[in-house]
Write an enzyme that holds these catalytic residues in place. Structure first.
Site, PDB file in Angstrom:
ATOM      1  N   VAL A  33       1.194  -1.101  -0.212  1.00  0.00           N
ATOM      2  CA  VAL A  33      -0.105  -0.090   0.458  1.00  0.00           C
ATOM      3  C   VAL A  33       1.277   1.489   0.329  1.00  0.00           C
ATOM      4  O   VAL A  33       0.634   2.256  -1.036  1.00  0.00           O
ATOM      5  CB  VAL A  33      -0.450  -0.078   0.641  1.00  0.00           C
ATOM      6  N   PRO A  53      11.025   0.109   9.478  1.00  0.00           N
ATOM      7  CA  PRO A  53      12.154  -0.692   9.594  1.00  0.00           C
ATOM      8  C   PRO A  53      12.429  -1.449   8.299  1.00  0.00           C
ATOM      9  O   PRO A  53      11.121  -1.856   7.485  1.00  0.00           O
ATOM     10  CB  PRO A  53      11.688  -1.970  10.954  1.00  0.00           C
ATOM     11  N   GLY A  56      10.561  -4.323   6.406  1.00  0.00           N
ATOM     12  CA  GLY A  56       9.337  -4.710   5.956  1.00  0.00           C
ATOM     13  C   GLY A  56       9.162  -3.634   5.312  1.00  0.00           C
ATOM     14  O   GLY A  56       7.825  -3.084   4.217  1.00  0.00           O
ATOM     15  N   ASP A 116      -6.754   1.717   4.449  1.00  0.00           N
ATOM     16  CA  ASP A 116      -7.992   1.181   5.644  1.00  0.00           C
ATOM     17  C   ASP A 116      -8.517   2.281   6.643  1.00  0.00           C
ATOM     18  O   ASP A 116      -9.660   0.810   7.145  1.00  0.00           O
ATOM     19  CB  ASP A 116      -7.457  -0.242   5.286  1.00  0.00           C
TER      20      ASP A 116
END
Length: 249
Positions: A33, A53, A56, A116
Site C-alpha cells: 500500500v 524498518p 518491512g 483502510d
C-alpha cells in the site's frame, strides 16, 4: 423552482487537483500500500520521506530508496518525524498506532490519510487513469476501492488513445496565446476562443497541430475566428500562376 437548480447530494467528497510540488510528504510504512501511495505523490513532484524498518520494505519501496527517489529513515515512527511535514500517509498493520498517528496529525493540523480507515482520513486516494497531462480520478468515498478500479478501467477504455497528446498540444497553444494577449481583461476572450477550438477541432487535428500551425492559428485570435486545420495550412486553396504563352491558370 425545485427543477431549476441541481439537487444537493450530501455524502460526497470535494474532489480537487491538489498541487503538492516540492511539498514534504511523510509516508509511514513500507509495504504494498505504501508503494502505491509513494508513486502517487512522486508523480505529483512531492518531496517524500519514508519511515519504516528495513525488514518491512516492499520490493518497490526498496527500489525507490535505492534510487534515492525518496528520503529514508530505517526505524519505526516517532512523533518528531512529523516536524516539517505538509502531508502524512500511513500504511502500517497496526490500527492502534495508526489512530495515534492520526491524532497527532490532527493536533498539528497536518492533513493525513490512514490506509483502510476511512473515518481517520482527511482525504481519500481514488483510482486514477493517467495519460500525459490527463488525469481522471474515480472515488467511491471509501466505500469500495475495488469498484473504483473497475469503473476507472471502463472509463479509460472509452477514451481515444490520443487524448493525452491532444491535451498537451492545447496546453502549448494556451501558453502561446497568453504571451500575445497577456492582459487580465483578455481573460474571458481567451477562454472563449480556446473553448471554440476544443469544440470544433478533432482530437486528431489537435495532435497533428505543430508549432507553425499554432503561430498561424493565433493570427485569428484578434478577430475571434477559429479556422480549421486545413485553412490554417492554406490547403485546398486555388493556386494562381503564370504559365507563359497560355496566360493565367
Amino acid at each position: 423552482m425545485s427543477g431549476k437548480f441541481p439537487e444537493v447530494q450530501g455524502g460526497g467528497s470535494l474532489i480537487l487537483a491538489w498541487q503538492i510540488r516540492n511539498k514534504h510528504v511523510l509516508v509511514i510504512g513500507g509495504g504494498e500500500v505504501a508503494a502505491g501511495r509513494i508513486l502517487n505523490v512522486l508523480n505529483a513532484d512531492a518531496k517524500v520521506t519514508v519511515v519504516s524498518p528495513r525488514e518491512g520494505l516492499n520490493e518497490e519501496v526498496a527500489y525507490r530508496i535505492e534510487k534515492k527517489q525518496v528520503e529514508y529513515i530505517d526505524r519505526k515512527f516517532e512523533p518528531s518525524d512529523l516536524d516539517g511535514a505538509d502531508m502524512v500517509l500511513t500504511a502500517v498493520d497496526d490500527p492502534e498506532a495508526s489512530s495515534q498517528i492520526y491524532k497527532l496529525c490532527h493536533e498539528r493540523r497536518i492533513p493525513a490519510n490512514i490506509a483502510d480507515v476511512p473515518p481517520e482520513c482527511d482525504f481519500y486516494f481514488g483510482s486514477v487513469h493517467r495519460d500525459g497531462p490527463l488525469q481522471v480520478m474515480v472515488s467511491t468515498n471509501g466505500n469500495g476501492p475495488k469498484l473504483a478500479n473497475i469503473v476507472r478501467r471502463k472509463i479509460a477504455a472509452s477514451l481515444p488513445d490520443n487524448t493525452g497528446a491532444a491535451i498537451q498540444k492545447v496546453g502549448v497553444l494556451r501558453r502561446k496565446l497568453r504571451k500575445i494577449a497577456p492582459a487580465i481583461e483578455e481573460g474571458p476572450k481567451r477562454m472563449h476562443w480556446m473553448s471554440k477550438i476544443c469544440e470544433s477541432w478533432s482530437l486528431e487535428d489537435l495532435c497533428e497541430m505543430d508549432e507553425k500551425d499554432m503561430d498561424e492559428l493565433l493570427k485569428s485570435y484578434k478577430s475571434g475566428d477559429v479556422p480549421c486545420l486545413h485553412e490554417v495550412r492554406h490547403e485546398g486553396e486555388p493556386v494562381v500562376g503564370f504559365e507563359g504563352s497560355f496566360g493565367w491558370w
